[in-house]
Scaffold this motif. Structure first.
Motif, PDB file in Angstrom:
ATOM      1  N   THR A  69       0.811  -1.059   0.164  1.00  0.00           N
ATOM      2  CA  THR A  69       0.001   0.012  -0.081  1.00  0.00           C
ATOM      3  C   THR A  69       0.822   1.306   0.103  1.00  0.00           C
ATOM      4  OG1 THR A  69      -0.427   0.346   2.185  1.00  0.00           O
ATOM      5  CG2 THR A  69      -1.760  -1.328   1.175  1.00  0.00           C
ATOM      6  N   THR A  70       1.942   1.254  -0.655  1.00  0.00           N
ATOM      7  CA  THR A  70       2.908   2.288  -0.808  1.00  0.00           C
ATOM      8  C   THR A  70       2.551   3.241  -1.739  1.00  0.00           C
ATOM      9  OG1 THR A  70       4.622   0.971   0.353  1.00  0.00           O
ATOM     10  CG2 THR A  70       5.367   3.280  -0.710  1.00  0.00           C
ATOM     11  N   ALA A  71       2.243   2.840  -2.869  1.00  0.00           N
ATOM     12  CA  ALA A  71       1.870   3.969  -3.962  1.00  0.00           C
ATOM     13  C   ALA A  71       2.971   4.487  -4.790  1.00  0.00           C
ATOM     14  CB  ALA A  71       0.785   4.594  -3.780  1.00  0.00           C
ATOM     15  N   LEU A  72       4.295   4.465  -4.266  1.00  0.00           N
ATOM     16  CA  LEU A  72       5.556   4.908  -5.181  1.00  0.00           C
ATOM     17  C   LEU A  72       5.364   4.139  -6.420  1.00  0.00           C
ATOM     18  CD1 LEU A  72       8.264   5.295  -2.508  1.00  0.00           C
ATOM     19  CD2 LEU A  72       7.057   7.187  -3.852  1.00  0.00           C
ATOM     20  N   SER A  73       5.652   4.641  -7.738  1.00  0.00           N
ATOM     21  CA  SER A  73       5.512   4.003  -8.933  1.00  0.00           C
ATOM     22  C   SER A  73       6.811   4.178  -9.802  1.00  0.00           C
ATOM     23  CB  SER A  73       4.188   4.432  -9.803  1.00  0.00           C
ATOM     24  OG  SER A  73       3.822   3.934 -10.739  1.00  0.00           O
ATOM     25  N   MET A  74       7.005   3.350 -10.798  1.00  0.00           N
ATOM     26  CA  MET A  74       7.693   3.386 -11.741  1.00  0.00           C
ATOM     27  C   MET A  74       7.146   3.490 -13.333  1.00  0.00           C
ATOM     28  SD  MET A  74      10.594   3.165 -10.893  1.00  0.00           S
ATOM     29  CE  MET A  74      11.371   3.235  -8.935  1.00  0.00           C
ATOM     30  N   VAL A  75       5.625   3.966 -13.041  1.00  0.00           N
ATOM     31  CA  VAL A  75       5.214   4.158 -14.410  1.00  0.00           C
ATOM     32  C   VAL A  75       4.633   5.488 -14.387  1.00  0.00           C
ATOM     33  CG1 VAL A  75       2.873   3.845 -15.455  1.00  0.00           C
ATOM     34  CG2 VAL A  75       3.726   1.841 -14.040  1.00  0.00           C
ATOM     35  N   PRO A  76       5.455   6.399 -15.227  1.00  0.00           N
ATOM     36  CA  PRO A  76       5.518   7.843 -15.746  1.00  0.00           C
ATOM     37  C   PRO A  76       4.035   8.255 -16.131  1.00  0.00           C
ATOM     38  CG  PRO A  76       6.908   6.680 -17.081  1.00  0.00           C
ATOM     39  CD  PRO A  76       6.346   5.466 -16.355  1.00  0.00           C
ATOM     40  N   ASP A  77       3.544   7.437 -16.896  1.00  0.00           N
ATOM     41  CA  ASP A  77       2.562   7.765 -17.649  1.00  0.00           C
ATOM     42  C   ASP A  77       1.430   6.675 -17.421  1.00  0.00           C
ATOM     43  OD1 ASP A  77       0.613   8.759 -19.351  1.00  0.00           O
ATOM     44  OD2 ASP A  77       1.595   8.685 -21.301  1.00  0.00           O
ATOM     45  N   THR A  78       0.169   6.931 -16.817  1.00  0.00           N
ATOM     46  CA  THR A  78      -0.609   5.689 -16.729  1.00  0.00           C
ATOM     47  C   THR A  78      -1.277   5.240 -17.987  1.00  0.00           C
ATOM     48  OG1 THR A  78      -2.179   7.281 -15.891  1.00  0.00           O
ATOM     49  CG2 THR A  78      -0.915   6.126 -14.251  1.00  0.00           C
ATOM     50  N   SER A  79      -1.465   6.221 -18.893  1.00  0.00           N
ATOM     51  CA  SER A  79      -2.461   6.050 -20.104  1.00  0.00           C
ATOM     52  C   SER A  79      -1.295   5.084 -20.975  1.00  0.00           C
ATOM     53  CB  SER A  79      -2.625   7.234 -20.833  1.00  0.00           C
ATOM     54  OG  SER A  79      -1.270   7.910 -21.384  1.00  0.00           O
ATOM     55  N   ALA A  80      -0.052   4.755 -20.601  1.00  0.00           N
ATOM     56  CA  ALA A  80       0.692   4.101 -21.410  1.00  0.00           C
ATOM     57  C   ALA A  80       0.964   2.692 -21.100  1.00  0.00           C
ATOM     58  CB  ALA A  80       2.247   4.659 -21.510  1.00  0.00           C
ATOM     59  N   VAL A  81       0.151   2.166 -20.029  1.00  0.00           N
ATOM     60  CA  VAL A  81       0.218   0.915 -19.429  1.00  0.00           C
ATOM     61  C   VAL A  81      -1.141   0.285 -19.681  1.00  0.00           C
ATOM     62  CG1 VAL A  81       2.306   1.352 -17.992  1.00  0.00           C
ATOM     63  CG2 VAL A  81      -0.003   1.762 -17.081  1.00  0.00           C
ATOM     64  N   PRO A  82      -1.393  -1.045 -19.621  1.00  0.00           N
ATOM     65  CA  PRO A  82      -2.728  -1.532 -19.834  1.00  0.00           C
ATOM     66  C   PRO A  82      -3.555  -1.221 -18.713  1.00  0.00           C
ATOM     67  CG  PRO A  82      -1.105  -3.256 -20.140  1.00  0.00           C
ATOM     68  CD  PRO A  82      -0.416  -2.173 -19.583  1.00  0.00           C
ATOM     69  N   ARG A  83      -4.827  -1.009 -18.682  1.00  0.00           N
ATOM     70  CA  ARG A  83      -5.781  -0.830 -17.589  1.00  0.00           C
ATOM     71  C   ARG A  83      -5.908  -1.877 -16.553  1.00  0.00           C
ATOM     72  NH1 ARG A  83      -8.839   3.801 -18.703  1.00  0.00           N
ATOM     73  NH2 ARG A  83     -10.874   3.005 -17.483  1.00  0.00           N
ATOM     74  N   THR A  84      -5.665  -3.138 -17.275  1.00  0.00           N
ATOM     75  CA  THR A  84      -5.496  -4.350 -16.269  1.00  0.00           C
ATOM     76  C   THR A  84      -4.494  -4.121 -15.199  1.00  0.00           C
ATOM     77  OG1 THR A  84      -6.242  -5.664 -17.957  1.00  0.00           O
ATOM     78  CG2 THR A  84      -5.676  -6.919 -16.279  1.00  0.00           C
ATOM     79  N   LEU A  85      -3.298  -3.754 -15.378  1.00  0.00           N
ATOM     80  CA  LEU A  85      -2.411  -3.385 -14.621  1.00  0.00           C
ATOM     81  C   LEU A  85      -2.722  -2.338 -13.512  1.00  0.00           C
ATOM     82  CD1 LEU A  85       1.540  -3.073 -15.518  1.00  0.00           C
ATOM     83  CD2 LEU A  85       0.496  -1.325 -14.008  1.00  0.00           C
ATOM     84  N   LEU A  86      -3.377  -1.289 -13.885  1.00  0.00           N
ATOM     85  CA  LEU A  86      -3.989  -0.033 -13.085  1.00  0.00           C
ATOM     86  C   LEU A  86      -4.938  -0.652 -12.105  1.00  0.00           C
ATOM     87  CD1 LEU A  86      -4.703   2.753 -15.502  1.00  0.00           C
ATOM     88  CD2 LEU A  86      -2.369   2.320 -14.271  1.00  0.00           C
ATOM     89  N   SER A 123      11.519   8.148   3.498  1.00  0.00           N
ATOM     90  CA  SER A 123      10.621   8.379   4.592  1.00  0.00           C
ATOM     91  C   SER A 123       9.174   7.903   3.781  1.00  0.00           C
ATOM     92  CB  SER A 123      10.236   9.765   5.015  1.00  0.00           C
ATOM     93  OG  SER A 123      11.324  10.157   5.567  1.00  0.00           O
ATOM     94  N   SER A 124       8.873   8.098   2.550  1.00  0.00           N
ATOM     95  CA  SER A 124       7.906   7.590   2.081  1.00  0.00           C
ATOM     96  C   SER A 124       7.745   6.260   1.808  1.00  0.00           C
ATOM     97  CB  SER A 124       7.705   8.328   0.440  1.00  0.00           C
ATOM     98  OG  SER A 124       6.618   7.950  -0.040  1.00  0.00           O
ATOM     99  N   ALA A 125       8.774   5.575   1.434  1.00  0.00           N
ATOM    100  CA  ALA A 125       8.882   4.105   1.059  1.00  0.00           C
ATOM    101  C   ALA A 125       8.696   3.556   2.694  1.00  0.00           C
ATOM    102  CB  ALA A 125      10.252   3.759   0.688  1.00  0.00           C
ATOM    103  N   LEU A 126       9.251   4.069   3.447  1.00  0.00           N
ATOM    104  CA  LEU A 126       9.473   3.223   5.050  1.00  0.00           C
ATOM    105  C   LEU A 126       8.034   3.637   5.637  1.00  0.00           C
ATOM    106  CD1 LEU A 126      11.237   1.359   6.901  1.00  0.00           C
ATOM    107  CD2 LEU A 126      11.899   3.426   7.886  1.00  0.00           C
ATOM    108  N   GLY A 127       7.569   4.510   5.449  1.00  0.00           N
ATOM    109  CA  GLY A 127       6.061   4.766   5.984  1.00  0.00           C
ATOM    110  C   GLY A 127       4.907   4.412   4.917  1.00  0.00           C
ATOM    111  N   THR A 128       5.095   3.873   3.924  1.00  0.00           N
ATOM    112  CA  THR A 128       4.343   3.411   3.106  1.00  0.00           C
ATOM    113  C   THR A 128       3.118   4.534   2.483  1.00  0.00           C
ATOM    114  OG1 THR A 128       2.656   2.382   4.599  1.00  0.00           O
ATOM    115  CG2 THR A 128       4.501   1.008   3.830  1.00  0.00           C
TER     116      THR A 128
END
Length: 480
Positions: A114-131, A426-431
């Motif tokens: 439940t952290t939500a840090l992401s390696m996806v720069p553009d959500t429109s470029a990945v499958p909606r199933t992944l989202l 802090s963001s990663a450790l604090g999720t």
């Protein structure tokens, strides 16, 4: 101490791990429905194939081992292992969705923790199933794979209650682990469904409503758009604010509300602390938005939304944090590392431990002025704490801060900006999932894996992580 150590029984650990994997496998198959609707056949096949493989492996582990009463240390080890298994199962699916292997591992761990840090720069470029898949895994990880498994798979039994213990408040009495898990699961599902319905009523699309419903009560924060929730209008933001706060409160609080009314909610020390701290951050942010960050023209809604998102550790944003002044980023660091209540879906240090530390400081001061003969109980929220409990809290906070300092130091030594390094670690450790732009696909592999480790430890907490990684727990000599 090491001589007296009782190592885990491998058969018991893998038996319960197998039961968790059976439910995990079923959960991994659910996003295949989105793949079918969107005609994303590769993602559909990946979800069905890997989901079936995880469930089958879990069934075999359960069949090849003997179920027995689980010890507390074994329960903590199982709770730590399931997140590693979930990450390893989800990473190949994200790789099919277009991410590199390292990025897929990072995204998978960010999802199930439940952290939500992401390696996806553009959500429109990945499958909606992944989202949808990463939102669903955040929903699973927010409540905890353990609670869902207790509610769905395990028969009633006293030994199972030890699996539940990391997910409820210390003051809660759990007469039946399965009954308590079912109650929490029903409540969690109801909150999620209500969030989705209210988002739909305020004009949010069906797909976005489902994904944000899954990631709000779980205080997870994966959005379906690269700009997070910046495009939402104020009624939708108010819905998110309400359920972020609900997710950051102890889930068991609802039982007290039904039995004793709303007064019981406010009597809870953590709820009062959550309300007070949230109001404090909103006030501070309003001052910042009128002074050092006035040029950006941010509104009262921006301050209110960010204050709630920060204290609950959700990570939704109406603007990019990297646009804040250094002072604004420093202010964000405090609530990111405090988090929500014990027994909630939030991460970080948690409000209960903060209250214990405050009480410890107060007690230390009082002891210097009271007579030696005076006996004063150590009270937090009207409950007396033993010395062992206080020492455990202090050890946790020291371990948390030590790991935060160590990982931040690694980034600074590699040449990254100190404030940005502290913020991202802090963001990663604090999720919590906030970023000032340092987390991206351009990070070297070692940095991504270091943050992945932080996310895992931040979700399961210091003690279970230490037990999983401590060799004598696995290889020590067994004694009667």
């Amino acid at each position: 101490m090491r001589i007296l150590l009782r190592p885990v029984r491998h058969g018991v650990v893998f038996n319960y791990l197998g039961q968790l994997m059976m439910l995990l496998g079923a959960g991994l198959a659910v996003p295949a429905v989105v793949g079918l609707v969107t005609s994303e056949w590769a993602m559909l096949s990946a979800h069905l194939g890997i989901g079936a493989a995880v469930a089958a492996l879990g069934w075999l582990l359960r069949r090849w081992t003997v179920e027995s009463a689980i010890r507390p240390v074994e329960a903590l080890v199982v709770a730590g292992l399931i997140y590693l298994v979930a990450c390893m199962a989800l990473a190949p699916i994200f790789h099919v969705g277009g991410l590199s292997w390292v990025d897929a591992v990072f995204e998978a761990m960010s999802s199930c923790t439940t952290t939500a840090l992401s390696m996806v720069p553009d959500t429109s470029a990945v499958p909606r199933t992944l989202l949808f898949s990463r939102a669903l895994m955040q929903w699973y990880g927010g409540l905890g794979f353990v609670i869902l498994t207790l509610a769905v798979l395990l028969p009633p039994g006293s030994s199972a209650s030890r699996l539940l213990s990391p997910h409820v408040e210390k003051s809660e009495v759990v007469p039946s682990a399965v009954a308590a898990a079912k109650s929490l699961s029903h409540l969690y599902f109801a909150y999620t469904l209500l969030t989705i319905i209210l988002l739909l009523m305020t004009g949010v699309g069906i797909f976005d409503s489902f994904c944000h419903g899954l990631t709000t009560v779980s205080t997870a924060g994966f959005p379906t758009h690269s700009a997070s929730v910046a495009g939402f209008w104020w009624p939708s933001l108010l819905v998110l604010i309400a359920f972020m706060l609900i997710g950051a409160c102890p889930l068991t609080l609802y039982r007290h509300w039904r039995a004793e009314g709303l007064a019981a909610v406010w009597r809870d020390a953590q709820v009062r602390a959550l309300g007070a701290l949230t109001a404090l951050w909103i006030a501070i942010l309003l001052v910042l938005f009128q002074t050092t960050d006035a040029a950006a023209g941010r509104t009262v809604m921006d301050a209110a939304f960010l204050g709630v998102s920060l204290q609950t550790g959700t990570g939704f944003m109406t603007f990019a944090p990297e646009t804040l002044s250094p002072l604004g980023k420093l202010v964000m660091l405090v609530p990111m590392n405090v988090g929500g209540a014990m027994g909630s879906t939030g991460g970080a240090i948690k409000l209960y431990r903060l209250l214990v530390l405050i009480a410890l400081v107060r007690m230390t001061i009082l002891r210097t002025v009271l007579r030696p003969s005076v006996v004063k109980p150590f009270l937090v929220g009207g409950r007396s704490l033993s010395r062992d409990e206080v020492e455990t809290v202090a050890a946790f906070v020291l371990g948390y801060l030590a790991l935060l300092g160590l990982t931040t130091g690694c980034f600074v030594a590699a040449g990254y900006d100190p404030l940005a390094s502290l913020f991202e670690c802090s963001s990663a450790l604090g999720t919590s999932g906030f970023t000032v732009g340092l987390v991206s696909a351009a990070l070297p592999a070692w940095a991504k894996l270091l943050l992945t480790f932080n996310m895992w430890v931040g979700r399961i907490e210091i003690v279970p992580a230490a037990l999983v990684l401590y060799p004598p727990v696995w290889l020590g000599r067994r004694r009667r």
